[in-house]
Design an enzyme around this catalytic site. Structure first.
Site, PDB file in Angstrom:
ATOM      1  N   HIS A 170      41.004  35.564  40.346  1.00 54.32           N
ATOM      2  CA  HIS A 170      41.569  35.287  39.029  1.00 54.32           C
ATOM      3  C   HIS A 170      42.711  36.228  38.702  1.00 54.32           C
ATOM      4  O   HIS A 170      42.942  37.238  39.370  1.00 54.32           O
ATOM      5  CB  HIS A 170      40.483  35.376  37.958  1.00 54.32           C
ATOM      6  CG  HIS A 170      39.869  36.739  37.799  1.00 54.32           C
ATOM      7  ND1 HIS A 170      40.407  37.710  36.977  1.00 54.32           N
ATOM      8  CD2 HIS A 170      38.766  37.298  38.366  1.00 54.32           C
ATOM      9  CE1 HIS A 170      39.661  38.802  37.030  1.00 54.32           C
ATOM     10  NE2 HIS A 170      38.662  38.578  37.876  1.00 54.32           N
ATOM     11  N   CYS A 186      35.765  40.810  40.325  1.00 55.65           N
ATOM     12  CA  CYS A 186      35.757  40.116  41.614  1.00 55.65           C
ATOM     13  C   CYS A 186      37.072  40.397  42.327  1.00 55.65           C
ATOM     14  O   CYS A 186      37.366  41.534  42.655  1.00 55.65           O
ATOM     15  CB  CYS A 186      35.540  38.620  41.387  1.00 55.65           C
ATOM     16  SG  CYS A 186      33.860  38.199  40.893  1.00 55.65           S
TER      17      CYS A 186
END
Length: 256
Positions: A170, A186
């Site tokens: 992302h 992440c």
């Protein structure tokens, strides 16, 4: 266009999360950006350019021939060298620098991108709420897609079979995190890079995440590059307060 003010720029953050984004930062006023990293209009917003100090050396998007171990039409992620490779059918690749959090180092092997979203919303998982209620409790209802979402301008969702891994690739405004490791999150990318990648791929798409041995074998020069950054915590009021809500507005999406 909705510009990112000092506060709204800082609103796209949430530290100690599986989707951590950025600390607040001043938006530079300059026009000496590297190609591909200048100010970018997107979905009704005006994203600031990336200052060159965050794009030094290998810490920027590059295109060339792939020398890893994966096949074409694959994303190959090296969480230890802090790179993501988009391998095309002709053997060329675009290599993107990434920031890696705790969740980004907890999975290896194969997965599949089954969903991709523009300006996605974010909701903490039940595990996050259970293990760190003091951090995530205020956000239990989630945040809508937009300037306040810690997933940034784009997100790619990884699955194994029909099971969501809760592993995300992302966008972020935490510019310092790209090329480094953090206590949370992440796989994070500059917003300009995740937008570029998003536009290049179709789902479903195969993803490979290197383990330590593969990273050291394939790219020993960059193995464990970067530093471990301390946690960054933001007051929930910065994201949930009336001023943050007033500065945010839904993205203008022309497609899913």
């Amino acid at each position: 266009m909705t510009g990112l003010t000092r506060r709204s720029f800082g609103a796209m953050i949430l530290a100690s999360s599986a989707a951590a984004c950025a600390p607040r930062a001043d938006i530079p006023s300059r026009d000496d950006y590297l190609e591909g990293y200048g100010p970018l209009p997107d979905s009704g917003y005006s994203l600031p350019g990336i200052p060159t100090e965050y794009l030094q050396g290998v810490n920027r998007r590059m295109t060339g021939f792939y020398n890893g171990e994966q096949g074409p039409n694959t994303l190959d992620i090296d969480p230890f060298a802090k790179f993501l490779y988009h391998i095309r059918a002709d053997g060329t690749t675009t290599r993107y620098p990434v920031g890696v959090g705790r969740q980004g180092r907890s999975i290896t092997g194969s997965a599949t991108i089954r969903l991709k979203r523009k300006w996605p919303g974010w909701t903490p998982t039940q595990n996050m709420l259970r293990t760190e209620p003091e951090v995530y409790g205020p956000f239990a209802a989630g945040l809508p897609g937009g300037l306040r979402s810690p997933l940034g301008s784009r997100a790619l969702y990884l699955y194994r079979g029909s099971r969501d891994t809760f592993y995300r690739i992302h966008g972020t405004n935490d510019l310092e995190s790209i090329g480094n490791s953090g206590s949370a999150g992440c796989i994070r990318m500059f917003n300009q890079d995740i937008i570029h990648l998003y536009d290049q791929i179709e789902v479903p798409m195969q993803v490979h995440i290197r383990d330590r041995a593969e990273s050291l074998r394939v790219d020993p020069e960059n193995y464990e590059r970067g530093i471990e950054l301390p946690p960054k915590i933001i007051d929930p009021e910065e994201l949930l307060g009336p001023e943050a809500e007033a500065l945010d507005r839904p993205p203008v999406l022309d497609e899913a």
